[in-house]
Scaffold this active site. Structure first.
Site, PDB file in Angstrom:
ATOM      1  N   HIS A  34     -16.644  -3.193 -45.529  1.00 52.22           N
ATOM      2  CA  HIS A  34     -17.972  -2.593 -45.673  1.00 52.22           C
ATOM      3  C   HIS A  34     -17.875  -1.073 -45.836  1.00 52.22           C
ATOM      4  O   HIS A  34     -18.787  -0.346 -45.475  1.00 52.22           O
ATOM      5  CB  HIS A  34     -18.889  -2.979 -44.499  1.00 52.22           C
ATOM      6  N   GLY A 124     -14.919 -20.345 -52.050  1.00 53.28           N
ATOM      7  CA  GLY A 124     -15.982 -19.976 -51.117  1.00 53.28           C
ATOM      8  C   GLY A 124     -15.482 -19.500 -49.767  1.00 53.28           C
ATOM      9  O   GLY A 124     -16.267 -19.318 -48.840  1.00 53.28           O
ATOM     10  N   LEU A 127     -11.788 -15.482 -50.391  1.00 54.89           N
ATOM     11  CA  LEU A 127     -10.496 -15.028 -50.921  1.00 54.89           C
ATOM     12  C   LEU A 127     -10.584 -14.848 -52.438  1.00 54.89           C
ATOM     13  O   LEU A 127      -9.582 -14.692 -53.116  1.00 54.89           O
ATOM     14  CB  LEU A 127      -9.376 -16.004 -50.541  1.00 54.89           C
ATOM     15  N   SER A 129     -11.800 -16.745 -55.229  1.00 53.31           N
ATOM     16  CA  SER A 129     -11.456 -17.661 -56.315  1.00 53.31           C
ATOM     17  C   SER A 129     -12.233 -17.282 -57.570  1.00 53.31           C
ATOM     18  O   SER A 129     -11.732 -17.440 -58.688  1.00 53.31           O
ATOM     19  CB  SER A 129     -11.742 -19.112 -55.915  1.00 53.31           C
ATOM     20  N   GLU A 175     -19.381 -11.365 -63.123  1.00 55.01           N
ATOM     21  CA  GLU A 175     -19.908 -11.765 -61.799  1.00 55.01           C
ATOM     22  C   GLU A 175     -21.364 -11.296 -61.652  1.00 55.01           C
ATOM     23  O   GLU A 175     -22.220 -12.031 -61.160  1.00 55.01           O
ATOM     24  CB  GLU A 175     -19.020 -11.165 -60.710  1.00 55.01           C
ATOM     25  N   ASP A 187     -12.570  -7.058 -55.618  1.00 56.82           N
ATOM     26  CA  ASP A 187     -11.946  -8.373 -55.814  1.00 56.82           C
ATOM     27  C   ASP A 187     -11.258  -8.469 -57.170  1.00 56.82           C
ATOM     28  O   ASP A 187     -10.092  -8.868 -57.277  1.00 56.82           O
ATOM     29  CB  ASP A 187     -12.998  -9.480 -55.717  1.00 56.82           C
ATOM     30  N   TYR A 237     -26.642  -8.567 -46.263  1.00 54.05           N
ATOM     31  CA  TYR A 237     -25.873  -7.539 -46.984  1.00 54.05           C
ATOM     32  C   TYR A 237     -26.796  -6.376 -47.374  1.00 54.05           C
ATOM     33  O   TYR A 237     -26.488  -5.214 -47.101  1.00 54.05           O
ATOM     34  CB  TYR A 237     -25.246  -8.177 -48.227  1.00 54.05           C
TER      35      TYR A 237
HETATM   36  P1  ADP Z   1     -15.009 -17.091 -53.611  1.00 52.50           P
HETATM   37  O1  ADP Z   1     -15.133 -16.379 -52.317  1.00 52.50           O
HETATM   38  O2  ADP Z   1     -13.928 -18.120 -53.560  1.00 52.50           O
HETATM   39  O3  ADP Z   1     -14.906 -16.162 -54.767  1.00 52.50           O
HETATM   40  P2  ADP Z   1     -17.493 -17.757 -54.901  1.00 52.50           P
HETATM   41  O4  ADP Z   1     -18.679 -18.519 -54.450  1.00 52.50           O
HETATM   42  O5  ADP Z   1     -17.671 -16.353 -55.311  1.00 52.50           O
HETATM   43  O6  ADP Z   1     -16.375 -17.900 -53.769  1.00 52.50           O
HETATM   44  O7  ADP Z   1     -16.834 -18.496 -56.145  1.00 52.50           O
HETATM   45  C1  ADP Z   1     -16.602 -19.874 -56.109  1.00 52.50           C
HETATM   46  C2  ADP Z   1     -17.058 -20.482 -57.423  1.00 52.50           C
HETATM   47  O8  ADP Z   1     -16.185 -20.053 -58.484  1.00 52.50           O
HETATM   48  C3  ADP Z   1     -16.990 -21.993 -57.453  1.00 52.50           C
HETATM   49  O9  ADP Z   1     -18.172 -22.556 -56.945  1.00 52.50           O
HETATM   50  C4  ADP Z   1     -16.836 -22.255 -58.959  1.00 52.50           C
HETATM   51  O10 ADP Z   1     -18.084 -22.182 -59.615  1.00 52.50           O
HETATM   52  C5  ADP Z   1     -15.976 -21.082 -59.428  1.00 52.50           C
HETATM   53  N1  ADP Z   1     -14.554 -21.435 -59.414  1.00 52.50           N
HETATM   54  C6  ADP Z   1     -13.580 -20.877 -58.673  1.00 52.50           C
HETATM   55  N2  ADP Z   1     -12.377 -21.425 -58.923  1.00 52.50           N
HETATM   56  C7  ADP Z   1     -12.577 -22.380 -59.871  1.00 52.50           C
HETATM   57  C8  ADP Z   1     -11.731 -23.321 -60.571  1.00 52.50           C
HETATM   58  N3  ADP Z   1     -10.424 -23.398 -60.321  1.00 52.50           N
HETATM   59  N4  ADP Z   1     -12.309 -24.136 -61.477  1.00 52.50           N
HETATM   60  C9  ADP Z   1     -13.621 -24.048 -61.727  1.00 52.50           C
HETATM   61  N5  ADP Z   1     -14.473 -23.217 -61.108  1.00 52.50           N
HETATM   62  C10 ADP Z   1     -13.970 -22.377 -60.192  1.00 52.50           C
HETATM   63 MG    MG Z   2     -16.392 -14.735 -55.279  1.00 49.94          MG
END
Ligand code: ADP
Ligand code: MG
Length: 401
Positions: A34, A124, A127, A129, A175, A187, A237
């Site tokens: 933060h 989610g 980390l 993704s 994003e 990120d 937030y």
């Molecule tokens: P995070 O903290 O992991 O970034 P988010 O909610 O921001 O969580 O992102 C997760 C979303 O990103 C998933 O719901 C999906 O829509 C997309 N996503 C992440 N990895 C993949 C993947 N390997 N294949 C398809 N969609 C993905």
């Molecule tokens: Mg994310």
């Protein structure tokens, strides 16, 4: 899953071979939470897990999206790229392709493509993704759409760092516009600029950064997933952002500042009396302390003072718990249990808060005890099961084949 297995899955799904394979990592923030929207620095590192993308051109002028993690399949005509409804996962990919074309007039999507993603970052969990997926897409499609015919990097970049920063900016724009999450740059930046066995001391406003070696002999970075359904929602937030702004306004009556990160702990003693709102005061105290802790943590790491680095991580959690109030029962239970294990140098929540993960420094010989004790305490106190990942600090986005 190996890349050979991903290639086999691609061929089975599309009936032809993938032409290229790319990878981009997830990230964990070691300290500096933060601080980013207060003008301060963060200190993330890229992980050895992330998102893979396999691509091949097709003759049909469509983008076909598949993921080995998701059941939905999408097919979108290349002249009809726009955000898809119902939180479609392809938005994280599609957005990057459109944004590349918008930011780089020379970038052209000259054919359709078949795409296959695979990710091993727990989705989610905080980390990133999503950033891994965006940056891997930005890497692949800058090369496809705007590869320089004069050598150098795609989109005309001659400097690797500048190119990687551009990949992060494409991911962040995606994003914002395609996922509706108004995130900072951390990120995507960590995913693009990561370096093996280094963390990134990054000012999110200026994007100035430094790779700092993380030499942890006999010590591992352990990430623990709360699997909690709670997360930092946009309401909580936005409240924090507003409270920090209030603090800046009130402090500015005695010492004009633009952001809280300008204040040292010494300045704080002089200005804190000017903040009349008690909540704003707590929030600001966290930010000022965390900015100083992050700088001290970077110095500690450079000097090899890992024990002190660990103490700063723990102090960060306490401040996020008591002053910033973004931890919650799950993260507190994990951190407080970790602190009791001999051989733990420090442990804190990482990411926005409430759910997600903690990050801990644990001596090799204490890792089994750490998992057993923290896992048991967590289940007893919350009824949830924690997951543990012993993290390797890996490189940023790359082409694998
Ligand atoms: P995070 O903290 O992991 O970034 P988010 O909610 O921001 O969580 O992102 C997760 C979303 O990103 C998933 O719901 C999906 O829509 C997309 N996503 C992440 N990895 C993949 C993947 N390997 N294949 C398809 N969609 C993905
Ligand atoms: Mg994310």
């Amino acid at each position: 899953m190996t890349t050979q297995e991903m290639q086999a899955a691609f061929e089975q799904a599309y009936g032809h071979k993938a032409e290229k394979v790319f990878f981009s990592p997830g990230r964990v923030n070691l300290i500096g939470e933060h601080t980013d929207y207060n003008g301060g620095c963060v200190f993330p590192c890229a992980l050895s897990f992330g998102a893979w993308l396999l691509i091949a051109k097709n003759e049909d002028n469509v983008l076909r999206f598949r993921s080995l993690n998701m059941p939905q399949v999408y097919e979108i005509a290349i002249d009809a790229i726009a955000p898809q409804p119902d939180r479609a996962w392809c938005n994280y990919s599609l957005g990057c392709i459109e944004i590349i074309a918008r930011r780089h007039p020379e970038a052209k999507l000259e054919s359709g493509y078949d795409l296959m993603y695979y990710g091993n970052v727990p989705a989610g969990a905080g980390l990133s993704s999503s950033a891994a997926m965006e940056v891997v897409t930005a890497r692949a499609f800058t090369e496809e759409m705007a590869v320089s015919d004069r050598g150098g990097y795609p989109c005309g970049y001659t400097d690797e760092k500048a190119y990687r920063t551009e990949l992060a900016l494409i991911g962040q724009a995606c994003e914002h516009e395609y996922a509706g999450v108004m995130c900072g740059i951390m990120d995507q930046f960590a995913s693009a600029q990561g370096k093996k066995d280094h963390a990134i001391y990054l000012n999110c406003d200026t994007m100035e950064f430094e790779h700092v070696p993380v030499k942890l002999e006999g010590i591992k970075v352990v990430i623990t997933n709360t699997h909690s359904p709670h997360h930092l929602d946009s309401g909580a937030y936005n409240d924090r952002v507003r409270q920090c702004k209030t603090a800046v306004e009130q402090i500015s009556k005695v010492k004009p500042i633009k952001c809280l990160a300008e204040l040292t702990p010494e300045d704080w003693k002089e200005v804190e009396g000017a903040i009349t709102d008690p909540i704003a005061k707590k929030r600001a105290r966290h930010v000022v302390g965390e900015v100083a802790r992050t700088a001290a943590a970077v110095e500690a790491l450079k000097k090899g003072e890992i024990a002190y680095f660990g103490e700063l991580m723990t102090a960060s959690h306490v401040s996020l718990r008591d002053d910033y109030e973004v931890t919650g029962k799950e993260l507190d239970t994990l951190a407080e249990a970790a602190w009791q294990v001999e051989g733990v140098l420090g442990s804190r929540m990482t990411g926005g808060g409430f759910g997600g993960c903690t990050v801990s420094l644990v001596k090799d010989e204490a890792i089994e005890e750490f998992k057993a004790f923290v896992g048991k305490e967590y289940e007893e106190k919350t009824g949830l099961k924690a997951d543990f990942y012993v993290a390797e600090i890996g490189d940023g986005v790359m082409r694998l084949a």
